[in-house]
Write a protein that holds these residues in place. Structure first.
Motif, PDB file in Angstrom:
ATOM      1  N   LYS B   3      -3.110   3.028 -12.103  1.00  0.00           N
ATOM      2  CA  LYS B   3      -2.029   3.822 -11.518  1.00  0.00           C
ATOM      3  C   LYS B   3      -1.343   4.667 -12.595  1.00  0.00           C
ATOM      4  O   LYS B   3      -0.875   4.138 -13.608  1.00  0.00           O
ATOM      5  CB  LYS B   3      -0.999   2.897 -10.873  1.00  0.00           C
ATOM      6  CG  LYS B   3      -1.543   2.132  -9.677  1.00  0.00           C
ATOM      7  CD  LYS B   3      -0.519   1.121  -9.213  1.00  0.00           C
ATOM      8  CE  LYS B   3      -1.108   0.263  -8.106  1.00  0.00           C
ATOM      9  NZ  LYS B   3      -0.308  -0.938  -7.889  1.00  0.00           N
ATOM     10  N   GLU B  60      -4.959   6.382  -9.275  1.00  0.00           N
ATOM     11  CA  GLU B  60      -3.988   6.728  -8.244  1.00  0.00           C
ATOM     12  C   GLU B  60      -2.830   7.434  -8.947  1.00  0.00           C
ATOM     13  O   GLU B  60      -2.268   6.896  -9.899  1.00  0.00           O
ATOM     14  CB  GLU B  60      -3.491   5.459  -7.539  1.00  0.00           C
ATOM     15  CG  GLU B  60      -2.606   5.759  -6.360  1.00  0.00           C
ATOM     16  CD  GLU B  60      -2.015   4.482  -5.730  1.00  0.00           C
ATOM     17  OE1 GLU B  60      -1.216   4.616  -4.804  1.00  0.00           O
ATOM     18  OE2 GLU B  60      -2.347   3.373  -6.199  1.00  0.00           O
ATOM     19  N   ILE B  62       0.868   8.724  -8.817  1.00  0.00           N
ATOM     20  CA  ILE B  62       2.110   8.522  -8.075  1.00  0.00           C
ATOM     21  C   ILE B  62       3.180   9.378  -8.723  1.00  0.00           C
ATOM     22  O   ILE B  62       3.337   9.360  -9.955  1.00  0.00           O
ATOM     23  CB  ILE B  62       2.554   7.036  -8.113  1.00  0.00           C
ATOM     24  CG1 ILE B  62       1.392   6.136  -7.704  1.00  0.00           C
ATOM     25  CG2 ILE B  62       3.751   6.806  -7.207  1.00  0.00           C
ATOM     26  CD1 ILE B  62       0.767   5.397  -8.842  1.00  0.00           C
ATOM     27  N   GLU B  70       5.193  16.456  -7.624  1.00  0.00           N
ATOM     28  CA  GLU B  70       4.317  16.659  -6.466  1.00  0.00           C
ATOM     29  C   GLU B  70       3.660  18.046  -6.479  1.00  0.00           C
ATOM     30  O   GLU B  70       2.445  18.170  -6.349  1.00  0.00           O
ATOM     31  CB  GLU B  70       5.142  16.496  -5.178  1.00  0.00           C
ATOM     32  CG  GLU B  70       4.305  16.657  -3.909  1.00  0.00           C
ATOM     33  CD  GLU B  70       5.165  16.631  -2.629  1.00  0.00           C
ATOM     34  OE1 GLU B  70       6.414  16.666  -2.750  1.00  0.00           O
ATOM     35  OE2 GLU B  70       4.586  16.579  -1.544  1.00  0.00           O
ATOM     36  N   TYR B  81       0.413  10.392  -4.470  1.00  0.00           N
ATOM     37  CA  TYR B  81       1.224   9.558  -3.597  1.00  0.00           C
ATOM     38  C   TYR B  81       2.675   9.803  -4.019  1.00  0.00           C
ATOM     39  O   TYR B  81       3.039   9.586  -5.173  1.00  0.00           O
ATOM     40  CB  TYR B  81       0.837   8.089  -3.769  1.00  0.00           C
ATOM     41  CG  TYR B  81       1.612   7.159  -2.868  1.00  0.00           C
ATOM     42  CD1 TYR B  81       1.445   7.209  -1.470  1.00  0.00           C
ATOM     43  CD2 TYR B  81       2.514   6.253  -3.397  1.00  0.00           C
ATOM     44  CE1 TYR B  81       2.165   6.363  -0.644  1.00  0.00           C
ATOM     45  CE2 TYR B  81       3.233   5.396  -2.575  1.00  0.00           C
ATOM     46  CZ  TYR B  81       3.059   5.462  -1.195  1.00  0.00           C
ATOM     47  OH  TYR B  81       3.778   4.637  -0.376  1.00  0.00           O
ATOM     48  N   TYR B 106       6.673   0.380  -8.807  1.00  0.00           N
ATOM     49  CA  TYR B 106       5.378   0.596  -8.160  1.00  0.00           C
ATOM     50  C   TYR B 106       4.239   0.021  -9.013  1.00  0.00           C
ATOM     51  O   TYR B 106       3.124  -0.148  -8.552  1.00  0.00           O
ATOM     52  CB  TYR B 106       5.160   2.103  -7.928  1.00  0.00           C
ATOM     53  CG  TYR B 106       4.064   2.397  -6.939  1.00  0.00           C
ATOM     54  CD1 TYR B 106       4.329   2.410  -5.568  1.00  0.00           C
ATOM     55  CD2 TYR B 106       2.760   2.624  -7.372  1.00  0.00           C
ATOM     56  CE1 TYR B 106       3.303   2.655  -4.654  1.00  0.00           C
ATOM     57  CE2 TYR B 106       1.745   2.875  -6.468  1.00  0.00           C
ATOM     58  CZ  TYR B 106       2.019   2.890  -5.109  1.00  0.00           C
ATOM     59  OH  TYR B 106       1.014   3.128  -4.205  1.00  0.00           O
TER      60      TYR B 106
END
Lengths: 520, 372
Positions: B3, B60, B62, B70, B81, B106
């Motif tokens: 992550k 992943e 995040i 984003e 994510y 997270y």
């Protein structure tokens, strides 16, 4: 005739290394397979010594046989020949990318001389009267090296450059002991671009090491040296020119300041290839000085053969040389063990004789003028490459812009890396696709993305051009399609491999036993 | 799946090109925008993220909404994510801090952030060194050592770390300069703490050269050398830093990492002392030495992060009694740039300029230049 048709070189774009996919020799093991059937001992022998094992002390007898692979002779032969074809050997490729190694041609006739039974069948325990020829070669090489360096006497004992540095450190210690200052003088000064062993071997002897760094011109300032000097200075060990190919023009001032502080000056002549017959250790003020016979004197270098570091000293230090040295009384040659304050023996016997012989043959075949010519051509080749490499996009030669270098240059691909992400290591791998070996170690890694090129005198202009063409081609690829370079090699024995495990002690397997333990 | 957390400080770097020293504070940001400053972070973040695209299916990503990650991630082709909420166009340090906490919760393996010293400080404030981080250099102020040397290098290093090809981590300084003071012509750099970053063998291309000892081993070697040569009659002022901390650790002393401590006869006389306390302690003492290591990514010996050792303290101690310690790796990372001093007193800066014999290992010294 067009420029293109005049070109006598071409890049070997269709090169492909042999790939035998050869297993590790342990994997070829077949129980019971034999290379040699050792004949049973004759009955007289058995009667005299028993079974040969019972005579050994019990604690020295293995309980189990060694786990060596059992293979027939023919399979062993094939195994090693296949491996040899998977190497980019010195006699195959243009290996000027092994900067600092002084890769040069080693004439085959010299190898034949060293392989002659007159050399190989001589035993060092023979009586002096029966090895006069070998002693004569050693004595005369000493005389030649005196002439080349200005030193007063040489020892041929050191079996490598690093061994010579260690012996220099031992002699420095013996000298200061004789003068009652050994305890106080416990520091040896060197520079960051000197041969790394100058620091390492002196540290092994127990000295504290002071390293001087360069300024923006790649030179060490006199002020930096003055800061380092004190009544604790035992010696300065320095390479000149340094591994940047830059010659320290103030070397005489350096040696003079060290002498004023009561220290000695040791010259690491690992980079002597560009200065033979041009400048000498004596005039630069050195007290000790050694040559790597395997580099400068074509013996050859590295995995191509064993090494020898011939160490010379001035009159003041002769009494501390290792023993024996070879003397000549006008009629016969002899081994002299009677040096008054000798540091003793530093290895078995007298030196690496085959290397000594090859260096002697090289000097004899070239003569004084030839040695100087070799140095001049080495410098010319280097500066030809320098001018051309500087024109390649993304390449640069840090320090002393616009000035010539001696026999090598430490370049940088920093700009190329910033522009394209392609690193020196990527280029190293891609060069193998065209049959070139580019070395990947450039200690001390002060220059970012370094590559060190030392063309010596052996390579023709066509070969240098071919090498340059390889670099240009790869740089072109780097700017157009960096992934092409980053995923290289394609035509080598193995393709891109992940090096990260080399940084992970849990994955290291230096022996077959470790491999079985960690990876099976 | 590994992550990767991403935080973009959208305004970092905007003050630089318009000469504002930084972008801390609402008014300054408004002024920067008035001067025509354009966001620097997104472009530089894209340069780093581009190198992570080949790993898209293995990691992943995040991040926080809109301009805090984003948008940039999506522009690069990632489908991140997105967690948290922000007032788009109105973000500030509290958003950065909240994003850090959320990403830590997270369970990210690495937190990649784009910003400058101020961003690094916010991260340190929020989550200390509980998560491995790495900075994409985009800010105006870059005194901290938590940044990769270029955005591309940040991307490359992140990829290596996420692929488990770099496992070691190192502690790197978080420093910040008080922008208000700088605008008034006074430079006060404070050492806030240390964040953990992936350990990069700086300027060492390829691993074939063998495994060099990592920085901690070199620091222990330096500490041993210093301790063996310590004079029991002498008082030692110990500056901040991980290299000097190793000395105190090896002596079994509970010292501060960020503050200036004082020892005598191998015993702690004072911790985290101010300039005044130092002056009081050394008053009338015949033998006082300073043990100091360069702070931050720019090689400052004095004047950044250790202002307690002031010009007055230096004057009293004298340049001959300064012991500089630094690993060869740290020195090499300066690429030949000399150490710097900026004590605020030109005479003292002059006194400190020249060459120092730096303790760089056990029985090892490097002679290195100091300028001001």
């Amino acid at each position: 005739m067009t420029e293109e048709s005049k070109k006598k070189y071409r890049l070997r774009e269709n090169f492909h290394q042999a790939k035998w996919d050869e297993p590790i020799i342990f994997e070829l093991h077949t129980p019971g397979e034999r290379g040699i059937l050792v004949p049973e001992a004759e009955s007289e022998v058995v009667e005299a010594v028993g079974n040969g094992i019972s005579a050994l002390p019990e604690n020295m007898v293995r309980k189990q046989g060694p786990a060596l692979p059992e293979i027939s002779q023919m399979r062993v032969l094939k195994h090693y020949l296949r491996l040899s074809q998977q190497c980019l050997g010195a006699d195959f490729n243009i290996d000027i990318g092994q900067g600092t190694c002084t890769m040069k041609y080693s004439p085959k006739i010299h190898k034949m001389l060293a392989g002659s039974p007159k050399v190989t069948e001589v035993h060092p325990w023979q009586d002096e009267s029966t090895i006069q020829g070998a002693l004569e070669v050693m004595y005369k090489l000493d005389i030649f090296l005196r002439e080349i360096s200005g030193m007063s006497r040489f020892s041929l004992q050191p079996s490598s450059g690093s061994a010579a540095i260690f012996i220099m450190a031992s002699m420095v210690h013996a000298f200061h002991t004789y003068h009652g200052e050994a305890e106080k003088r416990d520091e040896i000064i060197t520079t960051i671009f000197s041969h790394p062993s100058d620091a390492a071997a002196a540290a092994v002897k127990g000295y504290k090491i002071i390293t001087l760094y360069h300024d923006e011109n790649g030179l060490v300032s006199v002020d930096a040296l003055k800061e380092a000097l004190s009544d604790r200075t035992a010696a300065l060990f320095i390479t000149n020119p340094e591994d940047t190919g830059i010659f320290n023009p103030k070397i005489a001032e350096f040696t003079s300041l060290v002498h004023e502080a009561g220290g000695l000056c040791g010259y690491d002549q690992a980079n002597a290839n560009g200065i033979l017959g041009i400048t000498r250790a004596k005039e630069a003020g050195f007290d000790l000085s050694f040559f790597n016979l395997h580099k400068t004197f074509s013996a050859p270098h590295g995995c191509g053969g064993p090494a020898a570091g011939a160490l010379g000293v001035t009159e003041d230090l002769i009494d501390f040389l290792p023993v024996p040295v070879v003397d000549f009384d006008g009629e016969k040659y002899s081994l002299n063990y009677g040096i008054p304050h000798t540091i003793g023996k530093t290895r078995g016997f007298y030196g690496v004789f085959p290397v000594i012989l090859k260096a002697y043959a090289w000097i004899m075949s070239l003569g004084a003028a030839g040695l100087k010519e070799a140095a001049r051509v080495a410098v010319l080749n280097n500066n030809y490459l320098l001018e051309n490499i500087k024109k390649i996009r993304g390449a640069a030669s840090p320090f002393s812009a616009g000035k010539h270098r001696i026999e090598q240059v430490r370049y940088t691909w920093e700009q190329l890396t910033q522009d394209t992400g392609v690193t020196t290591e990527d280029i190293t791998c891609r060069m193998a696709d065209f049959g070139f070996h580019l070395w990947s170690s450039h200690h001390p890694f002060v220059v970012p993305q370094p590559f060190t090129i030392e063309p010596t005198e052996s390579y023709s202009k066509d070969e240098l051009d071919e090498y340059l063409e390889g670099l240009r081609k790869i740089v072109e690829e780097a700017y157009e399609n960096p992934e092409r370079v980053k995923n290289a090699p394609y035509n080598s024995v193995v393709h891109k491999i992940d090096h990260s495990t080399l940084d992970d002690p849990e994955k290291w397997a230096i022996t077959w036993r470790a491999h079985l333990k960690k990876h099976r | 799946m590994r992550k990767l957390g991403l935080i973009v400080n959208p305004i970092a770097g905007m003050g630089g090109k318009v000469g504002l020293k930084g972008t801390d504070g609402v008014e300054i940001l408004a002024k920067a925008k008035e001067c025509g400053a354009k966001p620097e972070s997104p472009q530089r973040t894209r340069e780093a993220l581009r190198l992570l695209l080949p790993l898209e299916n293995e990691i992943e990503l995040i991040t926080y909404p809109a301009e805090m990650g984003e948008d940039t991630a999506a522009e690069c082709g990632f489908r991140p994510y997105v967690i948290g909420t922000i007032d788009v166009g109105q973000t500030d340090a509290t958003d950065t801090k909240r994003a850090c906490e959320d990403l830590r919760a997270y369970g990210v393996d690495l937190l990649l952030f784009a910003g400058g010293d101020g961003t690094a400080r916010d991260i340190f404030t929020a989550i200390k060194d509980t998560v491995v981080v790495l900075g994409i250099p985009t800010g105006v102020k870059m005194h901290s050592a938590v940044f990769a040397c270029s955005p591309a290098k940040a991307g490359e290093l992140t990829a290596l770390f996420l692929q488990n090809r770099i496992k070691r981590i190192r502690e790197a300084e978080v420093m910040d300069i008080d922008e208000e003071s700088v605008r008034r012509g006074i430079l006060v750099a404070k050492l806030f703490g240390y964040l953990k970053i992936p350990y990069e063998r700086r300027h060492i291309q390829g691993l074939k050269a063998g495994s060099l000892p990592d920085e901690r081993v070199s620091q222990q070697a330096i500490a041993q050398d210093i301790i063996e040569n310590m004079d029991s009659d002498c008082t030692y002022i110990i500056g901040p830093g991980t290299t000097t901390r190793a000395v105190l650790e090896r002596l079994g002393l509970d010292a501060t990492l960020l503050g200036v401590d004082l020892i005598h006869g191998r015993r702690l006389l004072g911790k985290d002392l101010s300039e005044k306390q130092l002056l009081d302690h050394i008053k009338g003492k015949a033998k006082v030495k300073i043990i100091v290591t360069p702070i931050g990514g720019q090689g400052y010996l004095f004047g950044r992060g250790n202002q307690q050792i002031s010009a007055e303290v230096l004057k009293q101690v004298g340049s001959k009694n300064i012991l500089v310690a630094a690993t060869a790796e740290k020195i090499n990372s300066l690429l030949g740039r000399p150490f710097q001093v900026d004590t605020g007193d030109k005479g003292i800066d002059q006194m400190l300029s020249g060459y120092f014999k730096v303790v760089s290992g056990y029985k090892e010294r490097i002679v290195y230049k100091v300028t001001h």
